[in-house]
Design an enzyme around this catalytic site. Structure first.
Site, PDB file in Angstrom:
ATOM      1  N   ASN A  93      45.803  40.552  33.991  1.00  0.00           N
ATOM      2  CA  ASN A  93      46.100  41.473  35.093  1.00  0.00           C
ATOM      3  C   ASN A  93      46.271  40.742  36.424  1.00  0.00           C
ATOM      4  O   ASN A  93      46.374  41.370  37.470  1.00  0.00           O
ATOM      5  CB  ASN A  93      45.018  42.545  35.208  1.00  0.00           C
ATOM      6  CG  ASN A  93      43.637  41.983  35.525  1.00  0.00           C
ATOM      7  OD1 ASN A  93      43.472  40.776  35.730  1.00  0.00           O
ATOM      8  ND2 ASN A  93      42.637  42.854  35.580  1.00  0.00           N
TER       9      ASN A  93
ATOM     10  N   HIS B 295      44.080  38.497  37.735  1.00  0.00           N
ATOM     11  CA  HIS B 295      42.866  38.100  38.448  1.00  0.00           C
ATOM     12  C   HIS B 295      42.693  36.586  38.424  1.00  0.00           C
ATOM     13  O   HIS B 295      43.122  35.909  37.491  1.00  0.00           O
ATOM     14  CB  HIS B 295      41.620  38.823  37.905  1.00  0.00           C
ATOM     15  CG  HIS B 295      41.121  38.336  36.581  1.00  0.00           C
ATOM     16  ND1 HIS B 295      41.093  39.129  35.449  1.00  0.00           N
ATOM     17  CD2 HIS B 295      40.597  37.145  36.191  1.00  0.00           C
ATOM     18  CE1 HIS B 295      40.583  38.457  34.446  1.00  0.00           C
ATOM     19  NE2 HIS B 295      40.273  37.246  34.871  1.00  0.00           N
TER      20      HIS B 295
ATOM     21  N   ASP C 285      32.479  31.350  39.012  1.00  0.00           N
ATOM     22  CA  ASP C 285      31.862  32.637  38.729  1.00  0.00           C
ATOM     23  C   ASP C 285      30.771  32.524  37.675  1.00  0.00           C
ATOM     24  O   ASP C 285      30.580  31.481  37.058  1.00  0.00           O
ATOM     25  CB  ASP C 285      32.926  33.658  38.287  1.00  0.00           C
ATOM     26  CG  ASP C 285      33.968  33.064  37.346  1.00  0.00           C
ATOM     27  OD1 ASP C 285      33.609  32.189  36.529  1.00  0.00           O
ATOM     28  OD2 ASP C 285      35.143  33.460  37.424  1.00  0.00           O
TER      29      ASP C 285
ATOM     30  N   GLU D 266      39.480  40.954  40.892  1.00  0.00           N
ATOM     31  CA  GLU D 266      40.315  41.901  40.171  1.00  0.00           C
ATOM     32  C   GLU D 266      41.354  42.544  41.095  1.00  0.00           C
ATOM     33  O   GLU D 266      41.152  42.625  42.316  1.00  0.00           O
ATOM     34  CB  GLU D 266      39.445  42.999  39.551  1.00  0.00           C
ATOM     35  CG  GLU D 266      38.394  42.503  38.563  1.00  0.00           C
ATOM     36  CD  GLU D 266      38.960  42.225  37.174  1.00  0.00           C
ATOM     37  OE1 GLU D 266      40.189  42.128  37.040  1.00  0.00           O
ATOM     38  OE2 GLU D 266      38.161  42.113  36.232  1.00  0.00           O
TER      39      GLU D 266
END
Length: 244
Positions: free
Chosen positions: A136, A138, A67, A143
């Site tokens: 979370n 990811h 990313d 996400e």
């Protein structure tokens, strides 16, 4: 799934670097999927040590990063291209033109995503993909949500992700709101995935990802379906797995 829990950060770093070094020793033209953030820094340091000790050469390897932030100026200290150059690329013999990081400043981000997927396809299957995990769940910047995107795409970062990354910026207002990330299908195509997790604050999400239901609400849970997943944890991150 193979899970290793280490008593020290040094042991974890050496184990991660050892897997990558062994791959390149047996396949010099390996295609590496690389990650950024605090988690893999120690592993990259060990890879540089291995290179300096003439145990490995990256001359024929290729790399594709997971990313990149959208909108950071070229050369920004917190861009993932800068990170990779600083922690690995500038210190080994990899050919810079064979290191690939999404262009977060592309005029057409959607076109950049398509071109990134095309370059990965041309390079062949990723031999080894390094991953961390967000609080979370990811992976990359995929996400949690009702659905996940297969290929490389532009994503709006959730508030908790921006807050977690704010420690790298002068203020949260300077943390980018969007990023380009490999999609779930791109990640899952890798021949081998190494998931690296450190810290007690990740223990709960590690347990959920590895032993909870497979759901898009926890993207990392999809890794349970991968045929060659190796998980490297420190004692704190693995504390929730004792009874598993």
């Amino acid at each position: 799934m193979i899970i290793h829990v280490f008593n020290s950060q040094q042991e974890l770093n050496q184990a991660g670097a050892g897997i990558i070094t062994a791959l390149i020793q047996t396949k010099p033209d390996a295609v590496l999927g690389l990650a950024t953030g605090g988690t893999p820094v120690g592993i990259y340091e060990e890879l540089v040590k291995n290179y300096n000790a003439a145990r490995v050469s990256f001359r024929h390897a290729k790399s594709f990063n997971l990313d990149e932030y959208v909108g950071l100026p070229d050369g920004h200290s917190e861009s993932y291209r800068t990170y990779m150059n600083h922690h690995l690329f500038d210190h080994v013999d990899i050919q810079m033109e064979e290191t690939h990081v999404p262009n977060g400043n592309a005029d057409d981000v959607d076109e950049e995503c398509e071109e990134y997927d095309a370059m990965m396809a041309d390079a062949g299957q990723v031999d080894l993909q390094i991953l961390g995990i967000g609080h979370n769940g990811h992976i990359g910047f995929n996400e949690p949500g009702r659905e996940l995107t297969a290929g490389t795409h532009r994503v709006e970062l959730k508030a908790e992700t921006r807050e977690a990354n704010a420690r790298y910026f002068p203020s949260i207002d300077e943390v980018p709101t969007h990023a380009i990330t490999m999609g779930i299908a791109s990640i899952m195509k890798a021949k081998q995935i190494i998931l690296i997790v450190r810290g007690a604050d990740k223990a709960e999400i590690v347990e959920r990802a590895l032993f909870g239901p497979i759901t898009t609400d926890c993207p990392a849970s999809l890794l349970q379906a991968h045929p060659n997943l190796v998980v490297l944890l420190d004692n704190e991150a693995g504390s929730g797995l004792i009874e598993q």
